[in-house]
Design an enzyme around this catalytic site. Structure first.
Site, PDB file in Angstrom:
ATOM      1  N   TYR A 199       0.667  -1.177   0.101  1.00  0.00           N
ATOM      2  CA  TYR A 199       0.254  -0.408   0.052  1.00  0.00           C
ATOM      3  C   TYR A 199       1.140   1.278   0.045  1.00  0.00           C
ATOM      4  O   TYR A 199       1.563   1.311   0.242  1.00  0.00           O
ATOM      5  CB  TYR A 199      -0.816  -0.436   1.649  1.00  0.00           C
ATOM      6  CG  TYR A 199      -1.855  -0.959   0.877  1.00  0.00           C
ATOM      7  CD1 TYR A 199      -2.883  -0.529   0.422  1.00  0.00           C
ATOM      8  CD2 TYR A 199      -1.823  -1.885   1.642  1.00  0.00           C
ATOM      9  CE1 TYR A 199      -3.850  -1.782   0.094  1.00  0.00           C
ATOM     10  CE2 TYR A 199      -2.320  -3.724   1.317  1.00  0.00           C
ATOM     11  CZ  TYR A 199      -4.003  -3.202   0.857  1.00  0.00           C
ATOM     12  OH  TYR A 199      -4.364  -4.488   0.900  1.00  0.00           O
ATOM     13  N   SER A 200       0.650   2.118  -0.900  1.00  0.00           N
ATOM     14  CA  SER A 200       0.845   3.542  -0.716  1.00  0.00           C
ATOM     15  C   SER A 200       1.372   4.178   0.480  1.00  0.00           C
ATOM     16  O   SER A 200      -0.313   4.314   0.688  1.00  0.00           O
ATOM     17  CB  SER A 200       0.739   3.950  -1.891  1.00  0.00           C
ATOM     18  OG  SER A 200       0.988   4.016  -3.082  1.00  0.00           O
ATOM     19  N   CYS A 256       0.078   7.536 -10.540  1.00  0.00           N
ATOM     20  CA  CYS A 256      -0.047   6.883  -9.568  1.00  0.00           C
ATOM     21  C   CYS A 256      -2.200   5.843  -9.102  1.00  0.00           C
ATOM     22  O   CYS A 256      -2.750   6.966  -9.823  1.00  0.00           O
ATOM     23  CB  CYS A 256       0.548   6.668  -8.116  1.00  0.00           C
ATOM     24  SG  CYS A 256      -0.114   5.260  -6.740  1.00  0.00           S
ATOM     25  N   GLU A 305       3.306   4.081 -10.870  1.00  0.00           N
ATOM     26  CA  GLU A 305       3.138   3.298  -9.967  1.00  0.00           C
ATOM     27  C   GLU A 305       1.566   3.027 -10.110  1.00  0.00           C
ATOM     28  O   GLU A 305       0.907   3.695  -9.657  1.00  0.00           O
ATOM     29  CB  GLU A 305       3.712   3.597  -8.400  1.00  0.00           C
ATOM     30  CG  GLU A 305       3.530   2.622  -7.310  1.00  0.00           C
ATOM     31  CD  GLU A 305       4.580   2.219  -6.493  1.00  0.00           C
ATOM     32  OE1 GLU A 305       5.773   1.793  -6.648  1.00  0.00           O
ATOM     33  OE2 GLU A 305       3.950   2.764  -5.226  1.00  0.00           O
ATOM     34  N   TYR A 362      -1.531  -0.788  -9.812  1.00  0.00           N
ATOM     35  CA  TYR A 362      -1.289  -1.575  -9.580  1.00  0.00           C
ATOM     36  C   TYR A 362      -3.572  -2.128  -9.726  1.00  0.00           C
ATOM     37  O   TYR A 362      -3.756  -0.994 -10.126  1.00  0.00           O
ATOM     38  CB  TYR A 362      -1.591  -1.524  -8.155  1.00  0.00           C
ATOM     39  CG  TYR A 362      -1.864  -0.402  -7.017  1.00  0.00           C
ATOM     40  CD1 TYR A 362      -3.248  -0.204  -7.282  1.00  0.00           C
ATOM     41  CD2 TYR A 362      -1.394   0.658  -7.227  1.00  0.00           C
ATOM     42  CE1 TYR A 362      -3.731   0.936  -6.223  1.00  0.00           C
ATOM     43  CE2 TYR A 362      -1.343   1.663  -5.996  1.00  0.00           C
ATOM     44  CZ  TYR A 362      -3.289   1.921  -6.008  1.00  0.00           C
ATOM     45  OH  TYR A 362      -3.785   3.250  -5.425  1.00  0.00           O
TER      46      TYR A 362
HETATM   47  P1  FAD Z   1      -7.257 -10.452  -3.303  1.00  0.00           P
HETATM   48  O1  FAD Z   1      -7.664 -10.731  -2.321  1.00  0.00           O
HETATM   49  O2  FAD Z   1      -5.439 -10.219  -3.189  1.00  0.00           O
HETATM   50  O3  FAD Z   1      -7.903 -10.299  -4.557  1.00  0.00           O
HETATM   51  C1  FAD Z   1      -7.552  -9.568  -5.941  1.00  0.00           C
HETATM   52  C2  FAD Z   1      -7.734 -10.973  -6.577  1.00  0.00           C
HETATM   53  O4  FAD Z   1      -8.804 -10.487  -6.962  1.00  0.00           O
HETATM   54  C3  FAD Z   1      -6.567 -10.078  -8.283  1.00  0.00           C
HETATM   55  O5  FAD Z   1      -5.878 -10.924  -8.213  1.00  0.00           O
HETATM   56  C4  FAD Z   1      -7.968 -11.358  -9.001  1.00  0.00           C
HETATM   57  O6  FAD Z   1      -7.200 -12.245  -9.590  1.00  0.00           O
HETATM   58  C5  FAD Z   1      -8.714 -10.783  -8.373  1.00  0.00           C
HETATM   59  N1  FAD Z   1     -10.433  -9.986  -9.036  1.00  0.00           N
HETATM   60  C6  FAD Z   1      -9.987  -8.476  -8.323  1.00  0.00           C
HETATM   61  N2  FAD Z   1     -10.446  -8.181  -8.858  1.00  0.00           N
HETATM   62  C7  FAD Z   1     -11.775  -8.812  -9.817  1.00  0.00           C
HETATM   63  C8  FAD Z   1     -12.890  -8.421 -10.844  1.00  0.00           C
HETATM   64  N3  FAD Z   1     -13.009  -7.279 -11.046  1.00  0.00           N
HETATM   65  N4  FAD Z   1     -13.406 -10.016 -11.271  1.00  0.00           N
HETATM   66  C9  FAD Z   1     -12.445 -11.080 -11.015  1.00  0.00           C
HETATM   67  N5  FAD Z   1     -10.937 -11.031 -10.102  1.00  0.00           N
HETATM   68  C10 FAD Z   1     -10.691  -9.866  -9.617  1.00  0.00           C
HETATM   69  N6  FAD Z   1      -3.957  -0.423  -2.435  1.00  0.00           N
HETATM   70  C11 FAD Z   1      -5.115   0.480  -2.277  1.00  0.00           C
HETATM   71  O7  FAD Z   1      -6.663   0.289  -2.036  1.00  0.00           O
HETATM   72  N7  FAD Z   1      -5.170   1.780  -1.897  1.00  0.00           N
HETATM   73  C12 FAD Z   1      -3.125   1.495  -2.184  1.00  0.00           C
HETATM   74  O8  FAD Z   1      -2.843   2.507  -2.215  1.00  0.00           O
HETATM   75  C13 FAD Z   1      -2.855   0.581  -2.494  1.00  0.00           C
HETATM   76  N8  FAD Z   1      -1.136   1.030  -3.164  1.00  0.00           N
HETATM   77  C14 FAD Z   1      -1.106   0.713  -3.856  1.00  0.00           C
HETATM   78  C15 FAD Z   1       0.624  -0.290  -4.461  1.00  0.00           C
HETATM   79  C16 FAD Z   1       1.387  -0.675  -5.041  1.00  0.00           C
HETATM   80  C17 FAD Z   1       2.825  -0.437  -5.082  1.00  0.00           C
HETATM   81  C18 FAD Z   1       0.739  -1.776  -5.075  1.00  0.00           C
HETATM   82  C19 FAD Z   1       1.690  -3.066  -6.031  1.00  0.00           C
HETATM   83  C20 FAD Z   1      -0.308  -2.156  -4.882  1.00  0.00           C
HETATM   84  C21 FAD Z   1      -0.987  -1.250  -3.608  1.00  0.00           C
HETATM   85  N9  FAD Z   1      -2.641  -1.638  -3.996  1.00  0.00           N
HETATM   86  C22 FAD Z   1      -3.065  -0.120  -2.990  1.00  0.00           C
HETATM   87  C23 FAD Z   1      -2.707  -2.716  -3.983  1.00  0.00           C
HETATM   88  C24 FAD Z   1      -3.143  -3.612  -2.966  1.00  0.00           C
HETATM   89  O9  FAD Z   1      -1.923  -3.726  -3.067  1.00  0.00           O
HETATM   90  C25 FAD Z   1      -4.375  -5.155  -3.224  1.00  0.00           C
HETATM   91  O10 FAD Z   1      -4.146  -5.374  -4.447  1.00  0.00           O
HETATM   92  C26 FAD Z   1      -5.796  -4.458  -3.033  1.00  0.00           C
HETATM   93  O11 FAD Z   1      -5.926  -4.108  -1.866  1.00  0.00           O
HETATM   94  C27 FAD Z   1      -5.960  -6.081  -2.995  1.00  0.00           C
HETATM   95  O12 FAD Z   1      -5.853  -6.439  -2.143  1.00  0.00           O
HETATM   96  P2  FAD Z   1      -6.877  -8.024  -1.287  1.00  0.00           P
HETATM   97  O13 FAD Z   1      -6.128  -8.869  -0.523  1.00  0.00           O
HETATM   98  O14 FAD Z   1      -8.221  -6.870  -1.006  1.00  0.00           O
HETATM   99  O15 FAD Z   1      -7.428  -9.219  -2.373  1.00  0.00           O
END
Ligand code: FAD
Ligand code: A2P
Length: 398
Positions: free
Chosen positions: A177-178, A356, A396, A398
């Site tokens: 997370y940023s 971003c 950046e 994602y």
């Molecule tokens: P997970 O449970 O990991 O689910 C994600 C997975 O669900 C995906 O990989 C995909 O397989 C599936 N999926 C997603 N959408 C769909 C869809 N529409 N249909 C079907 N399948 C789908 N997030 C923020 O909120 N704020 C930030 O500041 C932020 N900064 C980031 C900075 C960087 C450098 C990076 C790499 C990512 C950042 N993210 C940010 C994103 C964050 O890291 C997570 O990826 C995000 O919160 C989702 O994680 P999760 O565990 O909730 O989802």
């Protein structure tokens, strides 16, 4: 006749040793003179004073050091930088300054997944207004008990390890997370870190799926302990120059690093702390689905009022505004509208561009930049790599 020819040959052969002898005598004579001359003109032996090479190493470093070694330790546990040392027998009076690797002092990986820091949640509140779509929260963690101290700079990210296990019974992997706060934190005391998190939610086979980590983060309460890793990332760092121009292209939670930059530039108490007197132009292009989804809006309006000459704020509210084609208004449409002014800024080498948020916006931004560049007679596909190489194009997504 035959006899007289043989006599001539024999006579000739008899002279050979005499000729060699004379030649040897001449060579010996001149060699001796040459050696005498060289000896007579040999320069006097001068004692050369050679300064002992300076050693600036930790006391634990081996003491037998014939060459100059500088060890620079950053706060990171993985970034020990050694300068190149001259060859052992190289004599030089030139004091070689150690080359500092760019951003060498930016902290990285103070905490790793095997040994994360357990931070306490200080606050967790919604950033959205009535009628907004989805769920986006501002979450702050206490860092003061971290040892080593978890410090960071604007533009970096941290990792969060959600509690619980995945479908295979293994601990969940970390998500990045940023960081949305400046290094001084929202309380200006330098001992907190804040995030801006959107809960991931999507429909699959008629069922609503909630993202693991984003849901965990949006649900945690003050007092809860959260496993934190990092900080990581050097892509989105701000330039040091106070007269730099900063163009920011953000969608949704992509505002997180921009919020940190803008606080560093314009938040009065933060400015007092950081002593960084920003004199350039900051221009934020912000994409949100609805006005109620605009993040940190009150702060941004205050910065606008207080810094009209240094801050510009352009919104693309996709589900309330339309682009010229009648479609949803995206930040790339706003970029096109401002092509001339934007490219005047980009042509200035003090201008940095930060992108971003949604990965999906990249092709749209590229297309808009291509058109905008064309209007100025520029070629974006050539310009972009140049900006990247110059460290002025920061992405950046994602
Ligand atoms: P997970 O449970 O990991 O689910 C994600 C997975 O669900 C995906 O990989 C995909 O397989 C599936 N999926 C997603 N959408 C769909 C869809 N529409 N249909 C079907 N399948 C789908 N997030 C923020 O909120 N704020 C930030 O500041 C932020 N900064 C980031 C900075 C960087 C450098 C990076 C790499 C990512 C950042 N993210 C940010 C994103 C964050 O890291 C997570 O990826 C995000 O919160 C989702 O994680 P999760 O565990 O909730 O989802
Ligand atoms: P929309 O969802 O209306 O299509 P949030 O993260 O809060 O949903 O905000 C993301 C913003 O970025 C929304 O306004 C969203 O519009 C917009 N967006 C979605 N896809 C793109 C894209 N490809 N390029 C630019 N903006 C996009």
């Amino acid at each position: 006749m035959v006899y007289s020819q043989a006599k001539v040959i024999a006579g000739g052969l008899a002279h050979i040793p005499i000729v060699i002898g004379i030649f040897y005598f001449i060579m010996t004579f001149f060699n001796k003179r040459a050696i005498e001359y060289a000896e007579a003109n040999k320069p006097k032996k001068v004692e050369k004073k050679v300064e002992k090479p300076e050693i600036k190493a930790k006391s634990s470093a081996p003491t037998k050091v014939e060459s100059k070694v500088e060890v620079q330790k950053t706060t990171s546990d993985s970034s020990e930088i050694k300068t190149e040392s001259p060859k052992n027998n190289e004599i030089t009076n030139i004091e070689k300054k150690p080359m500092k690797k760019k951003h060498a002092d930016v902290p990285v990986n103070i905490y790793r997944p095997k040994t994360p820091y357990e931070g306490t949640v200080i606050e967790n509140y919604s950033l959205l207004k009535e009628g907004a779509i989805g769920r986006v929260n501002h979450i702050t963690f206490d860092l003061k008990d971290s040892d080593p101290f978890l410090n960071y700079v604007e533009g970096q990210s941290i990792g969060i390890m959600p509690a619980g296990e995945d479908a295979n019974g293994k601990p969940h992997k970390l998500r990045l997370y940023s960081i949305a706060s400046t290094r001084h934190g929202d309380n200006f005391e330098g001992n907190t870190v804040s995030l801006c998190v959107r809960q991931l939610q999507y429909e699959k086979d008629g069922e609503t799926i909630n993202g693991v980590c984003s849901t965990y983060l949006c649900d945690i309460k003050p007092g809860d302990k959260v496993k934190i890793t990092g900080p990581v990332g050097k892509e989105m760092l701000l330039p040091d120059e106070e007269d730099a121009n900063v163009v920011m292209l953000a969608t949704g939670t992509g505002i997180a690093p921009m919020r940190a930059y803008l606080r560093r530039m314009f938040e009065p108490t933060e400015k007092e702390k950081n002593k960084w007197n920003f004199k350039g132009k900051a221009w934020l292009f912000m994409g949100a689905p609805k006005s109620a989804n605009l993040l940190y809006e009150e702060d941004l309006q205050r910065y606008l009022t207080d810094n009209p000459d240094n801050f510009k704020y352009t919104k693309a509210i996709s589900r309330e505004q339309q682009n010229t084609k009648g479609g949803r208004m995206y930040i790339q449409d706003r970029v096109l509208e401002s092509a001339n002014e934007l490219f005047n800024m980009i042509e200035d080498e003090k201008t940095h561009i930060y992108l971003c948020g949604l990965k999906g916006m990249e092709p749209g931004i590229d297309e808009a930049m291509t058109k905008a560049a064309e209007e100025k007679g520029l070629n974006w596909s050539e310009l972009r790599p140049q900006l990247k190489k110059a460290g002025r194009w920061h992405v950046e997504t994602y």
